[in-house]
Design a protein around this motif. Structure first.
Motif, PDB file in Angstrom:
ATOM      1  N   ASN A   1      30.774  39.651  27.379  1.00  0.00           N
ATOM      2  CA  ASN A   1      31.857  40.574  27.735  1.00  0.00           C
ATOM      3  C   ASN A   1      31.633  41.340  29.018  1.00  0.00           C
ATOM      4  OD1 ASN A   1      32.722  39.756  25.227  1.00  0.00           O
ATOM      5  ND2 ASN A   1      32.904  41.806  24.360  1.00  0.00           N
ATOM      6  N   LEU A   2      30.372  41.503  29.413  1.00  0.00           N
ATOM      7  CA  LEU A   2      30.086  42.287  30.608  1.00  0.00           C
ATOM      8  C   LEU A   2      29.512  41.432  31.734  1.00  0.00           C
ATOM      9  CD1 LEU A   2      30.002  44.936  32.099  1.00  0.00           C
ATOM     10  CD2 LEU A   2      27.841  45.481  30.950  1.00  0.00           C
ATOM     11  N   LEU A   3      28.405  40.751  31.468  1.00  0.00           N
ATOM     12  CA  LEU A   3      27.814  39.936  32.525  1.00  0.00           C
ATOM     13  C   LEU A   3      28.728  38.776  32.912  1.00  0.00           C
ATOM     14  CD1 LEU A   3      24.041  39.791  31.495  1.00  0.00           C
ATOM     15  CD2 LEU A   3      25.107  41.159  33.289  1.00  0.00           C
ATOM     16  N   GLY A   4      29.428  38.208  31.925  1.00  0.00           N
ATOM     17  CA  GLY A   4      30.335  37.104  32.228  1.00  0.00           C
ATOM     18  C   GLY A   4      31.396  37.484  33.256  1.00  0.00           C
ATOM     19  N   PRO A   5      32.201  38.512  33.002  1.00  0.00           N
ATOM     20  CA  PRO A   5      33.212  38.912  33.993  1.00  0.00           C
ATOM     21  C   PRO A   5      32.621  39.320  35.344  1.00  0.00           C
ATOM     22  CG  PRO A   5      33.753  39.837  31.855  1.00  0.00           C
ATOM     23  CD  PRO A   5      32.387  39.224  31.717  1.00  0.00           C
ATOM     24  N   ILE A   6      31.496  40.019  35.330  1.00  0.00           N
ATOM     25  CA  ILE A   6      30.872  40.412  36.591  1.00  0.00           C
ATOM     26  C   ILE A   6      30.486  39.173  37.394  1.00  0.00           C
ATOM     27  CG2 ILE A   6      28.814  41.477  37.606  1.00  0.00           C
ATOM     28  CD1 ILE A   6      28.970  43.585  35.375  1.00  0.00           C
ATOM     29  N   ARG A   7      29.855  38.212  36.731  1.00  0.00           N
ATOM     30  CA  ARG A   7      29.463  36.975  37.422  1.00  0.00           C
ATOM     31  C   ARG A   7      30.682  36.220  37.936  1.00  0.00           C
ATOM     32  NH1 ARG A   7      25.227  35.633  32.580  1.00  0.00           N
ATOM     33  NH2 ARG A   7      23.354  36.600  33.482  1.00  0.00           N
ATOM     34  N   LEU A   8      31.742  36.182  37.155  1.00  0.00           N
ATOM     35  CA  LEU A   8      32.960  35.496  37.585  1.00  0.00           C
ATOM     36  C   LEU A   8      33.533  36.127  38.848  1.00  0.00           C
ATOM     37  CD1 LEU A   8      34.630  34.990  34.103  1.00  0.00           C
ATOM     38  CD2 LEU A   8      34.082  33.136  35.694  1.00  0.00           C
ATOM     39  N   VAL A   9      33.595  37.448  38.871  1.00  0.00           N
ATOM     40  CA  VAL A   9      34.144  38.133  40.040  1.00  0.00           C
ATOM     41  C   VAL A   9      33.314  37.832  41.277  1.00  0.00           C
ATOM     42  CG1 VAL A   9      34.528  40.395  41.086  1.00  0.00           C
ATOM     43  CG2 VAL A   9      35.314  39.957  38.757  1.00  0.00           C
ATOM     44  N   TYR A  10      31.999  37.958  41.161  1.00  0.00           N
ATOM     45  CA  TYR A  10      31.138  37.678  42.310  1.00  0.00           C
ATOM     46  C   TYR A  10      31.260  36.222  42.760  1.00  0.00           C
ATOM     47  CZ  TYR A  10      28.616  42.099  42.683  1.00  0.00           C
ATOM     48  OH  TYR A  10      28.276  43.418  42.906  1.00  0.00           O
ATOM     49  N   GLN A  11      31.346  35.301  41.807  1.00  0.00           N
ATOM     50  CA  GLN A  11      31.415  33.875  42.146  1.00  0.00           C
ATOM     51  C   GLN A  11      32.725  33.516  42.835  1.00  0.00           C
ATOM     52  OE1 GLN A  11      28.898  31.099  41.105  1.00  0.00           O
ATOM     53  NE2 GLN A  11      29.986  30.598  42.994  1.00  0.00           N
ATOM     54  N   PHE A  12      33.841  34.034  42.316  1.00  0.00           N
ATOM     55  CA  PHE A  12      35.150  33.596  42.790  1.00  0.00           C
ATOM     56  C   PHE A  12      35.713  34.448  43.926  1.00  0.00           C
ATOM     57  CE2 PHE A  12      34.938  31.130  38.978  1.00  0.00           C
ATOM     58  CZ  PHE A  12      35.737  30.022  39.214  1.00  0.00           C
ATOM     59  N   LEU A  13      35.146  35.608  44.175  1.00  0.00           N
ATOM     60  CA  LEU A  13      35.699  36.488  45.199  1.00  0.00           C
ATOM     61  C   LEU A  13      35.799  35.832  46.576  1.00  0.00           C
ATOM     62  CD1 LEU A  13      36.833  39.250  45.929  1.00  0.00           C
ATOM     63  CD2 LEU A  13      34.476  40.041  46.302  1.00  0.00           C
ATOM     64  N   PRO A  14      34.782  35.100  47.045  1.00  0.00           N
ATOM     65  CA  PRO A  14      34.916  34.485  48.377  1.00  0.00           C
ATOM     66  C   PRO A  14      36.126  33.565  48.501  1.00  0.00           C
ATOM     67  CG  PRO A  14      32.627  34.438  47.667  1.00  0.00           C
ATOM     68  CD  PRO A  14      33.426  34.894  46.483  1.00  0.00           C
TER      69      PRO A  14
ATOM     70  N   LYS B   1      47.141  36.815  49.989  1.00  0.00           N
ATOM     71  CA  LYS B   1      47.128  37.789  48.896  1.00  0.00           C
ATOM     72  C   LYS B   1      46.420  37.181  47.697  1.00  0.00           C
ATOM     73  CE  LYS B   1      51.323  40.413  49.976  1.00  0.00           C
ATOM     74  NZ  LYS B   1      52.641  40.888  49.446  1.00  0.00           N
ATOM     75  N   ALA B   2      45.715  38.016  46.944  1.00  0.00           N
ATOM     76  CA  ALA B   2      45.007  37.544  45.752  1.00  0.00           C
ATOM     77  C   ALA B   2      44.949  38.671  44.729  1.00  0.00           C
ATOM     78  CB  ALA B   2      43.596  37.070  46.109  1.00  0.00           C
ATOM     79  N   THR B   3      44.666  38.279  43.494  1.00  0.00           N
ATOM     80  CA  THR B   3      44.611  39.250  42.402  1.00  0.00           C
ATOM     81  C   THR B   3      43.437  38.947  41.490  1.00  0.00           C
ATOM     82  OG1 THR B   3      47.039  39.378  42.420  1.00  0.00           O
ATOM     83  CG2 THR B   3      45.909  40.315  40.510  1.00  0.00           C
ATOM     84  N   ILE B   4      42.737  39.992  41.088  1.00  0.00           N
ATOM     85  CA  ILE B   4      41.752  39.919  40.008  1.00  0.00           C
ATOM     86  C   ILE B   4      42.284  40.781  38.873  1.00  0.00           C
ATOM     87  CG2 ILE B   4      39.433  40.543  39.232  1.00  0.00           C
ATOM     88  CD1 ILE B   4      38.496  40.092  42.134  1.00  0.00           C
ATOM     89  N   ILE B   5      42.392  40.192  37.687  1.00  0.00           N
ATOM     90  CA  ILE B   5      42.771  40.951  36.498  1.00  0.00           C
ATOM     91  C   ILE B   5      41.593  40.941  35.542  1.00  0.00           C
ATOM     92  CG2 ILE B   5      44.343  41.165  34.536  1.00  0.00           C
ATOM     93  CD1 ILE B   5      46.490  39.816  36.157  1.00  0.00           C
ATOM     94  N   THR B   6      41.042  42.114  35.283  1.00  0.00           N
ATOM     95  CA  THR B   6      40.001  42.257  34.277  1.00  0.00           C
ATOM     96  C   THR B   6      40.648  42.646  32.953  1.00  0.00           C
ATOM     97  OG1 THR B   6      39.630  44.597  34.783  1.00  0.00           O
ATOM     98  CG2 THR B   6      38.298  42.976  35.998  1.00  0.00           C
ATOM     99  N   VAL B   7      39.914  42.459  31.868  1.00  0.00           N
ATOM    100  CA  VAL B   7      40.449  42.755  30.535  1.00  0.00           C
ATOM    101  C   VAL B   7      39.492  43.709  29.837  1.00  0.00           C
ATOM    102  CG1 VAL B   7      41.261  41.812  28.349  1.00  0.00           C
ATOM    103  CG2 VAL B   7      41.502  40.468  30.456  1.00  0.00           C
ATOM    104  N   SER B   8      39.926  44.940  29.679  1.00  0.00           N
ATOM    105  CA  SER B   8      39.118  45.913  28.946  1.00  0.00           C
ATOM    106  C   SER B   8      39.679  46.033  27.531  1.00  0.00           C
ATOM    107  CB  SER B   8      39.056  47.260  29.687  1.00  0.00           C
ATOM    108  OG  SER B   8      40.339  47.852  29.745  1.00  0.00           O
TER     109      SER B   8
END
Length: 250
Positions: free
Chosen positions: A110-123, A130-137
Motif C-alpha cells: 500500500n505504501l512502497l508500491g505506489p511510491i515506486r510506481l510514481v518514481y518509475q513512471f514519472l519520467p 499534460k499528465a495526471t497521477i491519481i493516488t488512492v488513499s
C-alpha cells in the motif's frame, strides 16, 4: 484532468474500484491498461472487455514494476495518466501470531508500491503536454479503523506523500489528484454485502461525475467520505473514532 482522450495505466485494476473505473474511463474515450499479478485473470478481462490493455505487474516487486514500465511505455508511448490503485486491507490483532507479517505486507503493497510506481513512471509522464497521477488513499487516512492499524497508517502516508509530490510538481505538466474512498462494497474486508459500505456502482458513478468536474481539484471526495475526511475540522474526531472502533469486533 481531461475525462477523455487519455492513455491510463491502472495497476491494481483487475477488480473492485479499479476495474470499475477502468471500464468507465474506457467508455469515456480513454485508452486504458490494467495491471495485476495473475496472468489468467488479465486474459479473462481482456477477452470480456474489448480494447482493454493488460500487463502483468506485482507492485511489491521493484523488478516487476520496472518490467511493467518497459512493457507499458513501449506499447503505449502516449501514456499520460497513472492511477495507483493496487492495495490490500487485512485486520491485525497485536496479540495474534502472524499480524506482524500482515503489517509488513501492507506497508510493502500500500505504501512502497505506489511510491515506486510514481518514481518509475514519472519520467514517461513528464514527456507529454499534460499528465495526471491519481493516488488512492482512504477515509481511514483521516480517522482510523482500529481493526486495521497498518492499513490506516499506509493510507495516511499516501495522503502525505501526495501532498508533497503535488507541491514538487506544481510547475510541471503533471496534475496530482488524491482519490479518497469511504468503505465501499468490494472484497476488501469482505464488504461485498456490508450495509455500512457504499454500493460500488453508486461510488463509481459519483467519482466519474466528480472527475468530469475536477478541473484542478486536489482531492476526489464523494459525499459519504466527508464524514471521516472533515471530522477533525468539524470537531467530530472522537465521535467518528468511537463508531469505527465498534466495527469488525468479534
Amino acid at each position: 484532468m481531461n475525462i477523455s482522450g487519455n492513455t491510463i495505466f491502472i495497476p491494481g485494476g483487475t477488480s473492485g474500484i479499479g476495474l470499475g473505473l477502468a471500464l468507465r474511463l474506457q467508455a469515456k474515450g480513454n485508452t486504458v491498461i490494467v495491471g495485476g499479478r495473475r496472468a489468467e485473470l488479465l486474459d479473462e478481462i481482456r477477452s470480456q472487455h474489448a480494447g482493454i490493455g493488460t500487463v502483468v505487474i506485482d507492485t511489491t516487486s521493484p523488478a516487476s514494476i520496472a518490467q511493467a514500465y518497459e512493457s507499458v511505455t513501449s506499447r503505449y508511448p502516449q501514456l499520460d495518466t497513472l492511477i495507483t490503485m493496487a492495495g490490500i486491507m487485512l485486520p491485525e490483532d497485536l496479540a495474534t501470531e502472524g499480524s506482524l507479517q500482515v503489517a509488513e505486507q501492507t506497508v510493502e503493497t500500500n505504501l512502497l508500491g505506489p511510491i515506486r510506481l510514481v518514481y518509475q513512471f514519472l519520467p514517461a509522464l513528464q514527456k507529454g503536454e499534460k499528465a495526471t497521477i491519481i493516488t488512492v488513499s482512504s477515509g481511514l487516512a483521516y480517522v482510523p479503523l482500529p481493526a486495521t492499524p497498518t492499513y490506516n497508517a499506509t493510507k495516511a502516508a499516501i495522503h502525505s506523500f501526495t501532498e508533497g509530490i503535488r507541491v514538487q510538481l506544481e510547475k510541471s505538466n503533471v496534475q496530482v489528484i488524491e482519490l479518497v474512498p469511504p468503505a465501499v462494497r468490494t472484497t476488501l474486508m469482505n464488504q461485498e454485502e456490508s450495509p455500512i459500505a457504499m454500493p460500488l456502482e453508486e461510488f463509481l458513478e459519483e467519482v466519474m461525475t466528480l472527475l468530469e468536474k475536477a478541473g484542478d481539484a486536489e482531492q476526489i471526495l464523494v459525499e459519504r467520505v466527508k464524514w471521516q475526511r472533515n471530522a477533525v475540522a468539524e470537531g467530530r474526531y472522537q465521535d467518528v473514532l468511537g463508531v469505527l472502533a465498534g466495527r469488525y469486533r468479534s
